[in-house]
Design a protein around this motif. Structure first.
Motif, short mmCIF file in Angstrom:
data_model
loop_
_atom_site.label_atom_id
_atom_site.label_comp_id
_atom_site.label_asym_id
_atom_site.label_seq_id
_atom_site.Cartn_x
_atom_site.Cartn_y
_atom_site.Cartn_z
N THR A 95 2.06 -38.85 18.95
CA THR A 95 0.66 -38.56 18.60
C THR A 95 0.55 -37.26 17.82
O THR A 95 1.52 -36.54 17.61
N ASN A 96 -0.69 -36.96 17.46
CA ASN A 96 -0.97 -35.75 16.68
C ASN A 96 -1.07 -34.50 17.57
O ASN A 96 -1.29 -33.41 17.06
N ARG A 99 2.10 -31.75 16.95
CA ARG A 99 2.90 -31.71 15.72
C ARG A 99 2.93 -30.35 15.04
O ARG A 99 3.95 -29.95 14.49
N ASN A 127 3.21 -38.35 11.66
CA ASN A 127 2.32 -39.45 11.33
C ASN A 127 3.07 -40.47 10.45
O ASN A 127 3.90 -40.10 9.63
N CYS A 128 2.73 -41.75 10.63
CA CYS A 128 3.45 -42.81 9.91
C CYS A 128 3.42 -42.64 8.39
O CYS A 128 4.45 -42.80 7.72
N ASP A 206 -8.91 -42.08 10.09
CA ASP A 206 -9.14 -40.95 11.00
C ASP A 206 -10.41 -40.15 10.62
O ASP A 206 -11.05 -40.43 9.61
N GLU A 216 -6.23 -37.81 8.62
CA GLU A 216 -5.01 -38.48 8.15
C GLU A 216 -4.49 -37.81 6.88
O GLU A 216 -3.29 -37.57 6.73
N LYS A 219 -3.06 -34.47 7.74
CA LYS A 219 -1.75 -34.58 8.40
C LYS A 219 -0.67 -34.65 7.33
O LYS A 219 0.38 -34.01 7.45
#
Ligand code: A2P
Ligand code: 11C
Length: 340
Positions: A95-96, A99, A127-128, A206, A216, A219
């Motif tokens: 998860t965020n 990070r 994040n993906c 997001d 997003e 990130k």
């Protein structure tokens, strides 16, 4: 060496792929503990030809766990990560939540696996959309250098979880059958306003940030600097949700620091860890999310020199967001932990 592994979020979209990855990679398991919310306690999940019963996540459930793979959302990670670490587990968090914590390494093994050893109990999985971008950019960074990236994404609904995948299917059926379309999740489940995702494209992944970007997008900005260990790298991102079940796609523009010819770029990509080059537009060879679904690598195609900037390079990068974007990356980190 073998490890006792806990999977928190085992009934979710990423959790399920973590289980498939542990099976596929024959992960050296001493014991496997599957954790989720109270709702799923007692549910049976298939693993390695047998069944494992899901337990409710509690602090005590991490007793005796060596490695805990978390994918149950940020607030669940914040609650349980300290409990797991206190009991001696190393947490690999999807998860965020942690990070950008300076104490927490943010790892993509193809780029910065040497940072794993600095962990103090928690290791973050990026994040993906960041993961697939940095895997594709790493060989170009090493060989040619760059300090600015412009990226637009085309992200699958599975990034929003299993319920979002059902929503896309249900809305698609409703449109085709002329029924009313129910909008409950996309673009962001926890916000009140929802848009139709079926037959649409939504420029929001997001929540919104003060500066007008989405979380997003930010990130991708922050995580890229941290993973490369280079604060000078500037990323500008536009993240878009599209009606695809699995596999994020990205259009990437990067200005390299050195002169290059395209064959050198293609060779660097061919030799790179975790990258598969599928690049021949004249024969219609390029990656798509449907073709990359279920595969662990990052696929690169549409490699082009910009027609305006002499050092400008365009790429199309596709990867399965549930695999390299989440589960595969987490299991690769866990493999390093067992090996070390
Ligand atoms: P459950 O299935 O019991 O709700 P997804 O990302 O696909 O939506 O999945 C989220 C995962 O996180 C699921 O496994 C879900 O379990 C789990 N989860 C959600 N909330 C909690 C919680 N409070 N405690 C533990 N697990 C949770
Ligand atoms: C998405 N990237 O596609 C998100 C999913 O920070 O780990 C993963 C969110 C995160 O919506």
């Amino acid at each position: 060496k073998e490890a006792t592994v806990a999977v928190l979020g085992a009934t979710g979209a990423v959790g399920e792929q973590i289980l498939r990855n542990l099976e596929k990679r024959s992960f050296p398991l001493k014991d496997l503990r599957l954790l989720a919310s109270k709702r799923s306690a007692g549910k049976k999940v298939r693993f390695n030809g047998g069944e494992v019963t899901v337990q409710e996540a509690t602090p005590e459930a991490f007793e005796g766990v060596d490695i805990a793979l978390f994918s149950a959302g940020g607030s669940v990670s914040e609650k349980f990560a300290p409990e797991a670490v206190k009991r001696g587990a190393v947490v690999v968090d999807n998860t965020n939540a942690f990070r950008m914590d300076p104490e927490v390494p943010l790892i993509v093994p193809e780029v910065n696996k040497e940072e794993i050893k600095h962990h103090k109990g928690i290791i973050a999985n990026p994040n993906c959309s960041t993961i697939q971008m940095v895997v594709a950019l790493k060989p170009l960074y090493d060989r040619f250098g760059f300090d600015r990236v412009i990226v637009s994404t085309y992200q699958a609904v599975s990034g929003s979880g299993a319920k979002a995948m059902e929503e896309l299917n249900e809305q698609s059926r409703a449109v085709l059958e002329g029924r009313e379309v129910v909008k409950k999740i996309m673009p962001v489940g926890k916000l009140d306003k929802h848009y139709q995702i079926a037959f649409n494209a939504l420029p929001q992944c997001d929540v919104a940030q003060e500066n007008g970007f989405t979380l997003e997008e930010m990130k991708m900005v922050r995580e890229t600097k941290k993973i490369f260990g280079d604060e000078q790298i500037g990323v500008t991102a536009t993240c878009v949700r599209v009606p695809v079940q699995r596999g994020h796609s990205e259009s990437i523009y990067v200005e390299l620091k050195k002169d290059f010819d395209l064959e050198e770029v293609r060779q660097a990509l061919r030799e790179a860890d975790g990258v598969i080059l599928e690049d021949d537009i004249h024969n219609q060879v390029y990656p798509t999310p449907l073709d990359s679904a279920g595969r662990d690598e990052v696929f690169v195609g549409r490699v082009r020199k910009d027609t305006v900037h002499p050092k400008g390079l365009n790429l199309w990068v596709v990867s399965d967001n549930l695999l390299k974007g989440a589960a595969t990356n987490a299991v690769q980190i866990a493999e390093h932990l067992v090996r070390e």
